[in-house]
Each structure stands twice: as C-alpha cells, then as structure tokens.
Design a protein around this motif. Structure first.
Motif, PDB file in Angstrom:
ATOM      1  N   GLY A 131       3.993 -41.262  40.254  1.00  0.00           N
ATOM      2  CA  GLY A 131       3.257 -42.302  40.965  1.00  0.00           C
ATOM      3  C   GLY A 131       1.823 -42.410  40.520  1.00  0.00           C
ATOM      4  O   GLY A 131       1.391 -41.808  39.531  1.00  0.00           O
ATOM      5  N   SER A 132       1.058 -43.192  41.282  1.00  0.00           N
ATOM      6  CA  SER A 132      -0.356 -43.457  40.998  1.00  0.00           C
ATOM      7  C   SER A 132      -1.223 -42.630  41.947  1.00  0.00           C
ATOM      8  O   SER A 132      -1.143 -42.797  43.169  1.00  0.00           O
ATOM      9  CB  SER A 132      -0.656 -44.953  41.176  1.00  0.00           C
ATOM     10  N   VAL A 154      -2.135 -40.848  36.576  1.00  0.00           N
ATOM     11  CA  VAL A 154      -0.797 -41.438  36.592  1.00  0.00           C
ATOM     12  C   VAL A 154       0.216 -40.365  36.239  1.00  0.00           C
ATOM     13  O   VAL A 154       0.075 -39.669  35.227  1.00  0.00           O
ATOM     14  CB  VAL A 154      -0.695 -42.612  35.597  1.00  0.00           C
ATOM     15  N   GLU A 156       4.050 -40.166  35.322  1.00  0.00           N
ATOM     16  CA  GLU A 156       5.180 -40.995  34.928  1.00  0.00           C
ATOM     17  C   GLU A 156       6.492 -40.417  35.450  1.00  0.00           C
ATOM     18  O   GLU A 156       6.623 -39.212  35.655  1.00  0.00           O
ATOM     19  CB  GLU A 156       5.234 -41.106  33.404  1.00  0.00           C
ATOM     20  N   GLU A 166       2.611 -52.082  31.486  1.00  0.00           N
ATOM     21  CA  GLU A 166       1.881 -51.747  32.710  1.00  0.00           C
ATOM     22  C   GLU A 166       0.392 -51.752  32.443  1.00  0.00           C
ATOM     23  O   GLU A 166      -0.060 -51.586  31.315  1.00  0.00           O
ATOM     24  CB  GLU A 166       2.340 -50.401  33.278  1.00  0.00           C
ATOM     25  N   SER A 168      -3.380 -50.390  34.493  1.00  0.00           N
ATOM     26  CA  SER A 168      -4.052 -49.715  35.599  1.00  0.00           C
ATOM     27  C   SER A 168      -5.330 -50.481  35.926  1.00  0.00           C
ATOM     28  O   SER A 168      -6.135 -50.769  35.035  1.00  0.00           O
ATOM     29  CB  SER A 168      -4.391 -48.270  35.236  1.00  0.00           C
ATOM     30  N   ARG A 220       4.009 -53.975  35.308  1.00  0.00           N
ATOM     31  CA  ARG A 220       3.682 -53.048  36.391  1.00  0.00           C
ATOM     32  C   ARG A 220       2.157 -52.954  36.505  1.00  0.00           C
ATOM     33  O   ARG A 220       1.480 -52.538  35.562  1.00  0.00           O
ATOM     34  CB  ARG A 220       4.284 -51.673  36.106  1.00  0.00           C
ATOM     35  N   ARG A 222      -0.808 -51.136  38.408  1.00  0.00           N
ATOM     36  CA  ARG A 222      -1.183 -50.001  39.257  1.00  0.00           C
ATOM     37  C   ARG A 222      -2.604 -50.272  39.761  1.00  0.00           C
ATOM     38  O   ARG A 222      -3.555 -50.253  38.979  1.00  0.00           O
ATOM     39  CB  ARG A 222      -1.145 -48.693  38.478  1.00  0.00           C
ATOM     40  N   TYR A 244       6.424 -52.198  44.543  1.00  0.00           N
ATOM     41  CA  TYR A 244       7.369 -51.158  44.126  1.00  0.00           C
ATOM     42  C   TYR A 244       6.989 -49.765  44.631  1.00  0.00           C
ATOM     43  O   TYR A 244       7.847 -48.894  44.728  1.00  0.00           O
ATOM     44  CB  TYR A 244       7.481 -51.130  42.597  1.00  0.00           C
ATOM     45  N   ARG A 267      -3.426 -46.683  47.017  1.00  0.00           N
ATOM     46  CA  ARG A 267      -2.961 -47.271  45.762  1.00  0.00           C
ATOM     47  C   ARG A 267      -1.771 -48.185  46.036  1.00  0.00           C
ATOM     48  O   ARG A 267      -1.031 -47.990  46.995  1.00  0.00           O
ATOM     49  CB  ARG A 267      -2.518 -46.193  44.769  1.00  0.00           C
ATOM     50  N   GLU A 269       1.388 -50.317  43.803  1.00  0.00           N
ATOM     51  CA  GLU A 269       2.049 -50.631  42.536  1.00  0.00           C
ATOM     52  C   GLU A 269       2.849 -51.906  42.704  1.00  0.00           C
ATOM     53  O   GLU A 269       3.761 -51.982  43.532  1.00  0.00           O
ATOM     54  CB  GLU A 269       2.943 -49.480  42.083  1.00  0.00           C
TER      55      GLU A 269
END
Length: 456
Positions: A131-132, A154, A156, A166, A168, A220, A222, A244, A267, A269
């Motif tokens: 996650g972030s 991050v 993964e 993606e 950020s 994506r 973030r 998400y 955060r 996503e």
C-alpha cells in the motif's frame, strides 16, 4: 516507556542496528541481510526550494527533495534505511502506517533517542502490508514537517497488481509568504481551533502542476496528504475514477463519487481512466484547482479496470468478544502562563489528559493498557467543532460505523473524526509496545491531543 541513551543503543546493537556513526560499526548497506531487501541511504539536509517564482525558500529535504524521495519496498520483503542527519538539530523518522517493531517506530524517548546532528541510525523492518504509506519526523513536528521533512513510502504487492501505470502525488500546503519566506508553522490561537494553515498548495512540491497521463489507460494514482493541517476535499469533475485502497489497505473498488475528504496523514489510491488524447481534467480541493491532468497520445491498447487488490494480512477483530474502551477528544481551554520559560500550550486532551510535548515521561502513563492478542473496540467521540484525523502507531484498525456517515468497514491507521462525531473502530492488539495515539493535525498533537497505548 523512557530509556537512557545507553539502554536504547545497547538494545539496538543486539538487533544488529547501529545508532551512532562511530568507526568500526558494522555497516550492512551493500551486503544482504535477508533473501530480499531494499536498501536506501537517506540524508536529511537543508535545501533551497523555488516554491514562489524567483524566490528561494530555505526548506529541509530527504534525499535532496522536499517532499522527500519516494522509498519503495515489496510486501513481505525487508526495508533497510540508513538515515543520516545533516541538519543542525536532532530528528527521527516515523514510518506512518507501517506495522513494525517498536524499536523502529521513530518516537523519541519512547522507541529511540533522537538522532543528533552528524549521527546516523539504521532502520530495518519487514513490510508486511502492501500500500501507500509515508515517513516523517516525530520531533519538533510542526517545525520539521513544516520545513519539508515528509516523504512517500510505497510497498508494492507480492504479485503484479494489474496496473500498468501509476503516479504518486504528494499533497502539501506550505507556510510561506509572497516572497517565499516561511511564516509561523504554529500560531497558538489557530492551534486551539482547526490548526495553522499554510497558503501555498503544491503537488510533489510544485504549485498547480500539469500531469501528463497516457490516453486510454487506467492509471493508479497514489495520493498522500503530507500536510500538517489541511483536510483536502478531493474531487475530479468529469473523470471516471474508482477508489481501490484507503490509507494503504485495499477496499472493494467503487466510484470516487462527488469527493473524498483526505485528512492529514491519510492516503487514497484511485484508478483513473484517462480520457482521449488532448483532454484535460482538473484535480481539485473543493472548488480550488490543485493540478491539471492532461491526456497525451499513447500507442498502447486501451486498458481495463484491474481486479480488486488483495487484502493485507491484518487480524480480524472478534466483535462478539471484544472489550469496548471509550476515548473522548476534547478542547481543554487551558491557559498556560509560563510558555516563555519552556512550558507548552495545552488546548486539547483525550479523556481529560493533555499530552505535554516537553515531558519525556508522558509515555510512562499510558491512557490504556491492552492485553497482547486481545480484541478491542474503541469508541471515538469528538467533543469539538473541529475535525481530528486520529492515528494509531504500530497496528491497523477496522472502522466499523459512525453516527454521522455511512461506513463500509475497512482497515486503516488514520480515521478522520468529524465535528461532534462518534465512531467505532476495532483491532487485535497483536503488536507489543507503547504506541502513540494522536490527532494528525500537528498543532493539535503538540498542544495535548496525543496519548500512549500500551500492549503488554
């Protein structure tokens, strides 16, 4: 718990971690400690930024950037960061949202001693959750976060997520004037209200950037709220976007809707379907534009919506057997006469107790003591007219319900508790230690709205 400098360094040495940059110390960078590791050397140092065109702002940076360089790991792997302090004052790093051992949590005089100027400290922990997340100091927070000591982390997923692209996006509002000079990071009368706001909103350190994304792809995004005060009411009018993950933890994908309130430390996503080439979309905070998303031509075939992200390995609380504890977040209205002599302002309290940021023994008096492995429901009651993003170190919790909004239960580490709201969260106390429990409006935290929770 409070420790002497010798006790902390002796304990860390037993873990293969070095606290001081002394000659002959074992140095692990470049030499594998585990099968899969991600090694970084991260330096905190001054950096002049051009936030206002033509003017230099004397910021502080991680890795030569403010916000700091993005660190990356993978779920189940080890992250190892040699942190080097090249500032002229002590600091630490707290890894916001990461479930890790207490000695890696970065809270001064609780899990470690401050890293002094010229010293280094080796952080190492396994990243169990994808996650972030983010990182920042937990010392002189208004000042150090205000100057730019914030950065994204991050983690993964173990397996490919299905996203081919993606980005950020680090949101931060700076306390600077029209010439780029810093203004006060904390003003007492504002600390007693919503917190001291900055005036210049940026994404990745740039005001009103244009973000180019490939047409036809599902990207994506973030989004990290790295601000000390501001809750962003994020919206993407005209966009097709789905949520998400919230605060590093996956949710069943659902439309973004009208907006999402992202409090300090939180955060989000999103999956964004980028429109045809040449179109532009505004990313906004309420009615105010933060950035422009511009669609550019892509040779790739159009992308579809990825499946839901896999859940993180967080223990599910048993609500039937859980013990309920109540926490009241209140305005203290306390007058402090001797601030000039070093006393701290105390405007906020939890269950009648105000944290004193100048008292290194506060953590020795936890507001609650949980049994390791026990199941708990926390009832959070906001007794004030201002929002509080409530953050718990060391563990994730599940948001159950609220008397002010509909909740689809989800795991997180930070919950935005609204004005006069009562909400319930649940957790399994599976990480031993003394953990901070506080509002992430930094003004509120530093004027009383913090407590320690012990898991024994």
């Amino acid at each position: 718990m409070a420790f002497t400098r010798r006790q902390i360094l002796a304990g860390l040495a037993g873990l293969g971690v070095v606290g001081l940059g002394a000659g002959g110390a074992r140095y692990w960078l470049g030499r594998p400690l585990h099968a899969t590791t991600h090694d970084y050397e991260l330096i905190a140092a001054p950096l002049d930024l051009e936030l206002v065109p033509g003017h230099a702002t004397p910021a502080w940076s991680y890795g030569g950037q403010a916000p700091g360089v993005e660190l990356r790991s993978r779920q189940g792997d080890w992250l190892r960061v040699r942190f080097i302090n090249k500032l002229d004052e002590p600091t630490t790093i707290h890894w916001h949202g990461i479930r890790l051992p207490l000695e890696m949590d970065g809270v001064p005089y609780v899990s470690q001693l401050p890293v002094l100027p010229g010293e280094y400290f080796d952080y190492q922990f396994r990243t169990e959750d994808a996650g972030s997340f983010w990182y920042h100091p937990h010392l002189s927070s208004a000042h150090q976060l205000g100057r730019g000591l914030v950065g994204p982390l991050v983690v993964e997923e173990r397996e490919p997520s299905g996203f081919r692209h993606e980005r950020s996006l680090c949101l931060k509002t700076w306390h600077v004037d029209e010439l780029g000079a810093f203004t006060a990071f904390s003003v007492p009368r504002e600390a007693a209200r919503e917190g001291t706001r900055g005036r210049l909103s940026t994404i990745n350190g740039q005001p009103l950037p244009t973000l180019e994304l490939p047409a036809g792809q599902v990207v994506r995004l973030r989004l990290f709220n790295l601000d000390s005060t501001v809750t962003y009411r994020l919206n993407l009018p005209g966009a097709e976007a789905r949520i998400y993950a919230l605060d590093g933890h996956p949710v069943q994908p659902r439309p973004l809707g009208k907006d999402y309130w992202l409090g300090p430390g939180m955060r989000l996503e999103l999956a964004l379907r980028v429109p045809e080439a040449g179109r532009e979309l505004p990313l906004r905070n309420g009615p105010l534009r933060l950035a422009t998303i511009r669609s550019v031509a892509s040779s790739e075939a159009p992308g579809g919506w990825p499946v839901a992200l896999p859940a993180n390995p967080v223990a599910e609380p048993d609500l039937a057997s859980a013990e309920t504890l109540s926490f009241r977040f209140e305005w203290a209205a306390t007058l402090v006469d001797n601030v000039a002599q070093g006393a701290s302002y105390q405007y906020w309290q939890i269950n009648g107790q105000a944290w004193d940021i100048n008292d290194k023994t506060c953590a020795e008096r936890p507001i609650a003591t949980l049994k390791r492995g026990g199941h708990y429901i926390f009832e959070l009651r906001n007794m004030a007219q201002y929002q509080h993003p409530i953050h718990l170190h060391g563990m994730a919790f599940k948001v159950l319900d609220s008397d002010r909004k509909d909740i689809i239960p989800y795991f997180t580490d930070t919950y935005l508790l609204g004005k006069n709201e009562t909400a319930r969260i649940a957790l399994v106390a599976d990480n031993p230690g003394v953990w901070m429990f506080h509002c992430h409006v930094i003004d509120h935290m530093e004027t009383g709205l913090m407590a320690a929770i012990a898991v024994v």
